[in-house]
Write a protein that holds these residues in place. Structure first.
Motif, PDB file in Angstrom:
ATOM      1  N   TYR A  18       0.822  -1.214   0.000  1.00 38.99           N
ATOM      2  CA  TYR A  18       0.000   0.000   0.000  1.00 38.99           C
ATOM      3  C   TYR A  18       0.853   1.260   0.000  1.00 38.99           C
ATOM      4  CZ  TYR A  18      -4.338  -2.519   0.146  1.00 38.99           C
ATOM      5  OH  TYR A  18      -5.402  -3.319  -0.201  1.00 38.99           O
ATOM      6  N   ALA A  21       1.046   3.029  -3.453  1.00 37.91           N
ATOM      7  CA  ALA A  21      -0.119   3.678  -4.087  1.00 37.91           C
ATOM      8  C   ALA A  21       0.098   5.183  -4.095  1.00 37.91           C
ATOM      9  CB  ALA A  21      -1.392   3.324  -3.334  1.00 37.91           C
ATOM     10  N   GLY A  25      -8.098   5.483  -5.344  1.00 30.41           N
ATOM     11  CA  GLY A  25      -8.416   4.085  -5.645  1.00 30.41           C
ATOM     12  C   GLY A  25      -7.232   3.159  -5.439  1.00 30.41           C
ATOM     13  N   ASN A  26      -6.213   3.627  -4.707  1.00 34.85           N
ATOM     14  CA  ASN A  26      -4.997   2.844  -4.449  1.00 34.85           C
ATOM     15  C   ASN A  26      -4.245   2.472  -5.727  1.00 34.85           C
ATOM     16  OD1 ASN A  26      -5.000   2.827  -1.614  1.00 34.85           O
ATOM     17  ND2 ASN A  26      -6.606   1.259  -1.620  1.00 34.85           N
ATOM     18  N   LEU A  27      -4.355   3.322  -6.757  1.00 32.49           N
ATOM     19  CA  LEU A  27      -3.646   3.053  -8.007  1.00 32.49           C
ATOM     20  C   LEU A  27      -2.145   3.260  -7.842  1.00 32.49           C
ATOM     21  CD1 LEU A  27      -5.968   4.738 -10.648  1.00 32.49           C
ATOM     22  CD2 LEU A  27      -5.650   2.292 -10.222  1.00 32.49           C
ATOM     23  N   PRO A  66      -5.375  -1.292 -14.687  1.00 36.20           N
ATOM     24  CA  PRO A  66      -4.728  -0.706 -13.514  1.00 36.20           C
ATOM     25  C   PRO A  66      -4.022  -1.738 -12.630  1.00 36.20           C
ATOM     26  CG  PRO A  66      -7.103  -0.772 -13.207  1.00 36.20           C
ATOM     27  CD  PRO A  66      -6.839  -1.204 -14.618  1.00 36.20           C
ATOM     28  N   ARG A  68      -3.050  -1.991  -8.630  1.00 41.96           N
ATOM     29  CA  ARG A  68      -3.449  -1.361  -7.369  1.00 41.96           C
ATOM     30  C   ARG A  68      -2.652  -1.946  -6.207  1.00 41.96           C
ATOM     31  NH1 ARG A  68      -8.740  -1.858  -9.894  1.00 41.96           N
ATOM     32  NH2 ARG A  68      -9.544   0.234 -10.241  1.00 41.96           N
ATOM     33  N   ASP A  71      -2.460  -5.810  -4.836  1.00 41.17           N
ATOM     34  CA  ASP A  71      -2.424  -6.801  -5.909  1.00 41.17           C
ATOM     35  C   ASP A  71      -1.215  -7.722  -5.750  1.00 41.17           C
ATOM     36  OD1 ASP A  71      -4.634  -5.665  -7.107  1.00 41.17           O
ATOM     37  OD2 ASP A  71      -3.523  -4.727  -8.756  1.00 41.17           O
ATOM     38  N   ARG A  98      -6.099  -9.886  -6.293  1.00 45.15           N
ATOM     39  CA  ARG A  98      -6.448  -8.480  -6.082  1.00 45.15           C
ATOM     40  C   ARG A  98      -6.915  -8.288  -4.657  1.00 45.15           C
ATOM     41  NH1 ARG A  98      -7.955  -4.992 -10.793  1.00 45.15           N
ATOM     42  NH2 ARG A  98      -5.773  -4.496 -10.429  1.00 45.15           N
TER      43      ARG A  98
END
Length: 129
Positions: A18, A21, A25-27, A66, A68, A71, A98
């Motif tokens: 995390y 990101a 949207g945690n992209l 994408p 994220r 993932d 995911r």
């Protein structure tokens, strides 16, 4: 002695933390996939030439879906052309699991039935002659 053979493959798997990101949207940014391509290309050069090699260029980079945080990615590299000092490789990043975190299940995740192709590219690496 060159042992580089067309069709040789290298595969890595990586969890996307995390902390990587950068967007809503945690992209994760597209450069993350390119860094992973560098990792598998380095292993490919070590396996085939006994040297880490140097990336010379990318061609036809495609960001298709994408990536994220949360993932699990599978990164593949296949040697498609061998020159005297150059190695051309096809790369792909597939999302194989995911993250599906919610307040009730903060660590939830789903193994995907069909991996999602997130990024693909072709690249050229050079090794010592």
């Amino acid at each position: 002695m060159v042992t580089a053979t067309v069709g040789t493959r290298v595969v890595h798997r990586r969890y996307v933390p995390y902390s990587h990101a950068h967007y809503a949207g945690n992209l994760v940014d597209g450069a993350y996939s390119l860094g992973l391509f560098g990792d598998v290309a380095t292993e490919m050069c070590i396996v085939t030439d006994g040297d880490e090699g140097l990336f010379a260029s990318y061609a036809d980079v495609q960001f298709r879906a994408p990536v994220r945080a949360g993932d699990v990615l599978e990164i593949t590299c296949e040697l498609i052309r061998v020159g005297t000092r150059s190695r051309v490789m096809d790369f792909a990043v597939h999302v194989v699991a995911r993250g599906a975190a919610t307040d009730a299940a903060p660590g939830a995740a789903t193994l995907l039935e069909e991996p999602i192709l997130a990024t693909s590219a072709t690249g050229t690496v050079v090794v010592p002659g």
